[in-house]
Design a protein around this motif. Structure first.
Motif, PDB file in Angstrom:
ATOM      1  N   VAL A 172       0.860  -1.183   0.000  1.00 16.37           N
ATOM      2  CA  VAL A 172       0.000   0.000   0.000  1.00 16.37           C
ATOM      3  C   VAL A 172       0.892   1.227   0.000  1.00 16.37           C
ATOM      4  CG1 VAL A 172      -1.785   1.319   1.200  1.00 16.37           C
ATOM      5  CG2 VAL A 172      -1.831  -1.179   1.285  1.00 16.37           C
ATOM      6  N   ASP A 173       0.649   2.126  -0.925  1.00  9.31           N
ATOM      7  CA  ASP A 173       1.366   3.397  -0.977  1.00  9.31           C
ATOM      8  C   ASP A 173       0.318   4.476  -1.147  1.00  9.31           C
ATOM      9  OD1 ASP A 173       3.402   5.247  -1.080  1.00  9.31           O
ATOM     10  OD2 ASP A 173       3.643   5.084  -3.256  1.00  9.31           O
ATOM     11  N   ALA A 174      -0.018   5.145  -0.052  1.00  6.97           N
ATOM     12  CA  ALA A 174      -1.163   6.041  -0.049  1.00  6.97           C
ATOM     13  C   ALA A 174      -0.775   7.393   0.533  1.00  6.97           C
ATOM     14  CB  ALA A 174      -2.301   5.435   0.772  1.00  6.97           C
ATOM     15  N   GLY A 175      -0.956   8.465  -0.227  1.00  6.26           N
ATOM     16  CA  GLY A 175      -0.534   9.742   0.313  1.00  6.26           C
ATOM     17  C   GLY A 175      -1.090  10.955  -0.407  1.00  6.26           C
ATOM     18  N   PHE A 176      -1.177  12.041   0.321  1.00  3.97           N
ATOM     19  CA  PHE A 176      -1.634  13.300  -0.251  1.00  3.97           C
ATOM     20  C   PHE A 176      -0.696  13.797  -1.336  1.00  3.97           C
ATOM     21  CE2 PHE A 176      -4.096  14.060   3.711  1.00  3.97           C
ATOM     22  CZ  PHE A 176      -5.280  14.484   3.129  1.00  3.97           C
ATOM     23  N   THR A 177      -1.278  14.345  -2.389  1.00  3.28           N
ATOM     24  CA  THR A 177      -0.513  15.128  -3.354  1.00  3.28           C
ATOM     25  C   THR A 177      -0.801  16.610  -3.166  1.00  3.28           C
ATOM     26  OG1 THR A 177      -2.264  14.924  -5.013  1.00  3.28           O
ATOM     27  CG2 THR A 177      -0.521  13.256  -5.029  1.00  3.28           C
ATOM     28  N   LYS A 178      -1.942  16.901  -2.510  1.00  5.09           N
ATOM     29  CA  LYS A 178      -2.313  18.276  -2.183  1.00  5.09           C
ATOM     30  C   LYS A 178      -3.213  18.232  -0.959  1.00  5.09           C
ATOM     31  CE  LYS A 178      -4.606  22.379  -4.124  1.00  5.09           C
ATOM     32  NZ  LYS A 178      -5.332  22.917  -5.302  1.00  5.09           N
ATOM     33  N   VAL A 179      -2.980  19.114   0.004  1.00  6.96           N
ATOM     34  CA  VAL A 179      -3.806  19.115   1.208  1.00  6.96           C
ATOM     35  C   VAL A 179      -3.935  20.521   1.757  1.00  6.96           C
ATOM     36  CG1 VAL A 179      -1.853  18.654   2.776  1.00  6.96           C
ATOM     37  CG2 VAL A 179      -4.173  17.987   3.458  1.00  6.96           C
ATOM     38  N   ASP A 180      -5.114  20.826   2.292  1.00  5.56           N
ATOM     39  CA  ASP A 180      -5.411  22.120   2.894  1.00  5.56           C
ATOM     40  C   ASP A 180      -6.237  21.845   4.145  1.00  5.56           C
ATOM     41  OD1 ASP A 180      -6.283  24.651   3.642  1.00  5.56           O
ATOM     42  OD2 ASP A 180      -6.758  25.285   1.593  1.00  5.56           O
TER      43      ASP A 180
END
Length: 385
Positions: free
Chosen positions: A240-248
């Protein structure tokens, strides 16, 4: 039980949205801006930082890639379930299966426990799931189908005791594994979605586990997990490779959670879907798997051998294990691709392999399951004879 099944339709996808939003990011994002220079921090301090995090509002874009090392199984679940609610349905329980393989881009917005929105992008098509107060709406643009259920606010809270429905809950669940069998360290820093983060690395101390390490990128400012990576000892791509590319972290506009039924769309109410599927999908799927010895613990409850990362659950189905040719036709090729014949003091059997969880089914009906190597399962079976 019926109420629990009903609730799970929207609670599980929303919980997954919370998990993903808490943990998701791209591998290139870690290297894009170099490793930030942050004050030193101990693993204990970082754990406390995660525990103290109280992120209630956020919006962003993330990607999740899953590679369990499985053969293609598109349509497998729907076929086993007698048609179920597969492609062309807005039912969240059907759409959720898309996230267990491949790479997906999602957009998410959250405003506390009462309002969340997840949009799964798939080329020109998209699937949206909106929880707003006591209502859940879902829309599948490919089929122009709408799913609607009321009473979500009260029903959706109970399963949170069982499901990690927030970033903090996910981190807490992972960190519960800490102990004599676990190594927890700070593995440097990272840049995820333009934010400085620490990397918390959780790894087994024991030999025989299929887990290489779990890495959580933690936002240095808020303590919010931004990325989650699960690596297998088999190497290759992360499981599993799960992550934000943009976050606010600002509060999303209230209008973000409004939903209007698109023109011409067919609306299915949750209560009606429950009636339509009563005695079909869950029961038929359970029977199909049970007939092949995969449906449960049989006559005896499971016992646990070992501890920590190398714990193995074992149970006796009470009958000889059936052959692949006895499985439902939708599953035969899938099981053939997964299985390897093995033998030992216990006799003979088949190991069904993924990159993380492996299962040994002996010809006399014993089952051994764990996030351990096939050899560890064989050793456990030999020790029991």
């Amino acid at each position: 039980m019926a109420a629990q099944r009903k609730t799970s339709r929207y609670v599980v996808p929303i919980a997954v949205a919370g998990i993903a939003a808490a943990t998701i990011g791209l591998v290139p994002a870690l290297a894009a801006s170099g490793d930030p220079d942050l004050p030193e921090i101990t693993a204990q301090q970082l754990i406390e930082k995660i525990a103290a995090s109280d992120t209630q509002t956020l919006s962003g874009t993330f990607k999740i890639s899953t590679d369990l090392g499985l053969p293609a199984f598109d349509g497998l679940l729907g076929g086993l379930a007698g048609g179920g609610s597969g492609e062309g349905s807005a039912d969240p329980s059907a759409q959720l299966t898309k996230l267990v393989s491949g790479t997906h881009t999602l957009k998410i917005a959250a405003d506390g426990p009462e309002r969340q929105k997840l949009t799964l992008l798939d080329g020109k098509e998209q699937y949206s799931l909106v929880h707003n107060g006591d209502e859940v709406w879902a829309y599948d643009s490919a089929s122009n189908q709408v799913f609607h259920e009321k009473g979500a606010e009260e029903a959706g809270r109970a399963p949170e005791k069982e499901l990690p429905a927030s970033p903090k809950a996910l981190a807490d669940e992972v960190l519960k594994a800490a102990g004599d069998t676990t190594s927890i360290t700070v593995g440097g820093t990272a840049n995820v979605a333009g934010r400085d983060a620490y990397r918390l690395v959780i790894a087994p101390k024991q030999q025989g586990s299929t887990v290489e390490a779990v890495t959580i990128a933690v936002d240095a400012a808020t303590g919010t997990p931004l990325k989650f990576t699960l690596d297998s000892t088999s190497g290759g791509k992360p499981v599993v490779d799960a992550g934000f590319t943009k976050v606010d972290f600002a509060r999303p506009a209230a209008s973000e959670f409004d939903f209007t039924v698109p023109k011409g769309a067919e609306v299915t109410e949750g209560d009606q879907l429950e009636k339509d599927h009563a005695g079909k999908a869950p029961e038929d799927l359970e029977k199909a798997l049970g007939d092949f010895g995969l449906g449960g613990a049989g006559q005896n409850g499971p016992e646990v051998v070992g501890e920590g990362w190398t714990a193995i659950a074992t149970f006796d189905t009470g009958e000889a294990a059936p052959k692949t040719e006895d499985a439902p036709k939708e599953a035969r090729g899938f099981l053939d691709a997964l299985g390897d014949e093995v033998s030992g003091k216990f006799g003979s059997g088949t190991v069904f392999k993924t990159k993380i969880v492996n299962v040994l089914m002996t010809d006399d009906g014993k089952v051994y399951v764990g996030a351990v190597t096939p050899q560890a399962l064989v050793d456990a079976a030999n020790a029991a004879h």
